[in-house]
Design a protein around this motif. Structure first.
Motif, mmCIF file in Angstrom:
data_model
loop_
_atom_site.group_PDB
_atom_site.id
_atom_site.type_symbol
_atom_site.label_atom_id
_atom_site.label_comp_id
_atom_site.label_asym_id
_atom_site.label_seq_id
_atom_site.Cartn_x
_atom_site.Cartn_y
_atom_site.Cartn_z
ATOM 1 N N UNK B 58 -15.126 37.183 -24.808
ATOM 2 C CA UNK B 58 -14.887 36.540 -26.109
ATOM 3 C C UNK B 58 -13.678 35.618 -26.044
ATOM 4 N N UNK B 59 -12.763 35.925 -25.128
ATOM 5 C CA UNK B 59 -11.578 35.082 -24.980
ATOM 6 C C UNK B 59 -11.023 35.244 -23.570
ATOM 7 N N UNK B 60 -10.301 34.207 -23.116
ATOM 8 C CA UNK B 60 -9.633 34.233 -21.821
ATOM 9 C C UNK B 60 -8.289 33.539 -21.967
ATOM 10 N N UNK B 61 -7.272 34.167 -21.415
ATOM 11 C CA UNK B 61 -5.956 33.539 -21.367
ATOM 12 C C UNK B 61 -5.537 33.406 -19.919
ATOM 13 N N UNK B 62 -4.905 32.286 -19.581
ATOM 14 C CA UNK B 62 -4.539 32.032 -18.182
ATOM 15 C C UNK B 62 -3.079 31.601 -18.093
ATOM 16 N N UNK B 63 -2.375 32.184 -17.140
ATOM 17 C CA UNK B 63 -0.971 31.841 -16.897
ATOM 18 C C UNK B 63 -0.838 31.390 -15.453
ATOM 19 N N UNK B 64 -0.170 30.264 -15.241
ATOM 20 C CA UNK B 64 -0.023 29.704 -13.897
ATOM 21 C C UNK B 64 1.418 29.849 -13.413
ATOM 22 N N UNK B 65 1.550 30.329 -12.175
ATOM 23 C CA UNK B 65 2.863 30.498 -11.539
ATOM 24 C C UNK B 65 2.819 29.911 -10.136
ATOM 25 N N UNK B 66 3.993 29.704 -9.557
ATOM 26 C CA UNK B 66 4.045 29.178 -8.192
ATOM 27 C C UNK B 66 3.535 30.186 -7.170
ATOM 28 N N UNK B 67 3.696 31.472 -7.449
ATOM 29 C CA UNK B 67 3.307 32.499 -6.483
ATOM 30 C C UNK B 67 3.154 33.842 -7.193
ATOM 31 N N UNK B 68 2.555 34.802 -6.487
ATOM 32 C CA UNK B 68 2.438 36.150 -7.055
ATOM 33 C C UNK B 68 3.834 36.739 -7.281
ATOM 34 N N UNK B 69 4.725 36.497 -6.339
ATOM 35 C CA UNK B 69 6.096 37.002 -6.488
ATOM 36 C C UNK B 69 6.772 36.425 -7.734
ATOM 37 N N UNK B 70 6.563 35.138 -7.959
ATOM 38 C CA UNK B 70 7.168 34.496 -9.130
ATOM 39 C C UNK B 70 6.604 35.093 -10.415
ATOM 40 N N UNK B 71 5.301 35.359 -10.410
ATOM 41 C CA UNK B 71 4.671 36.008 -11.576
ATOM 42 C C UNK B 71 5.282 37.388 -11.818
ATOM 43 N N UNK B 72 5.334 38.192 -10.762
ATOM 44 C CA UNK B 72 5.801 39.571 -10.929
ATOM 45 C C UNK B 72 7.264 39.616 -11.374
ATOM 46 N N UNK B 73 8.071 38.727 -10.801
ATOM 47 C CA UNK B 73 9.490 38.721 -11.154
ATOM 48 C C UNK B 73 9.698 38.307 -12.612
ATOM 49 N N UNK B 74 8.890 37.348 -13.075
ATOM 50 C CA UNK B 74 9.076 36.815 -14.427
ATOM 51 C C UNK B 74 8.397 37.677 -15.482
ATOM 52 N N UNK B 75 7.258 38.247 -15.132
ATOM 53 C CA UNK B 75 6.451 38.986 -16.112
ATOM 54 C C UNK B 75 6.875 40.451 -16.209
ATOM 55 N N UNK B 76 7.173 41.050 -15.059
ATOM 56 C CA UNK B 76 7.432 42.491 -14.989
ATOM 57 C C UNK B 76 8.410 43.014 -16.027
#
Lengths: 105, 105
Positions: B58-76
């Motif tokens: 029904x819906x999709x949200x997408x977040x773009x980061x430079x890397x998995x590490x960058x995602x984990x560091x910023x999101x965690x």
């Protein structure tokens, strides 16, 4: 804007030739669909959300059009050729999702 | 570039407040995650591939980061606040997919 997503589910024994998809299939789609195609994107699944979980989809391809009508008019006549190319890069039966783009920044 | 997709499966009785998602949830995510977030996108499911078929999501949200590490560091550090907001707009348990962007044009 409408986004047509082609999602390739991950499963035991599934095969997906990303090189063929990027260098042969998607360029062929672009050439056949023509100017109605506003953007395209391809992603390769890396992981799921839980630690160690596999990606739900091994690959995803996305085609952007101005409307569902524009997609159907541009894609329909070439559907046999485009769908007929699928066995050349995968043994997966893809899931198709048509979505309306609500935010893109 | 890495794309973190949050996919909300369609099912009988599911609810999704797109207005809240667009005007409250995603801006909150953007504010908390900060500069590591390179792009974001939201789509609303319209249809499946077969005539008359419902959308898988029904819906999709997408977040773009430079890397998995960058995602984990910023999101965690903000995961509890971000995930805690989910019941404010949906009763769906989302699927998370982390992908590598292979083509984006």
């Amino acid at each position: 804007m409408v986004k047509v997503s082609v999602l390739y589910p991950n499963s035991a024994g599934c095969k997906f030739d990303m090189n063929y998809y990027l260098t042969k299939h998607m360029p062929m789609v672009k050439q056949k669909v023509g100017a109605a195609l506003k953007n395209m994107a391809v992603e390769q699944g890396v992981a799921g959300g839980a630690p160690g979980a596999p990606a739900t989809y091994v690959a995803m391809g996305h085609l952007y059009f101005d409307s569902v009508d524009a997609f159907q008019a541009a894609f329909g006549p070439h559907a046999p050729a485009i769908l007929g190319d699928i066995p050349n890069y995968t043994n997966i039966a893809p899931i198709i999702q048509i979505s309306e783009v609500k935010m893109h920044e």
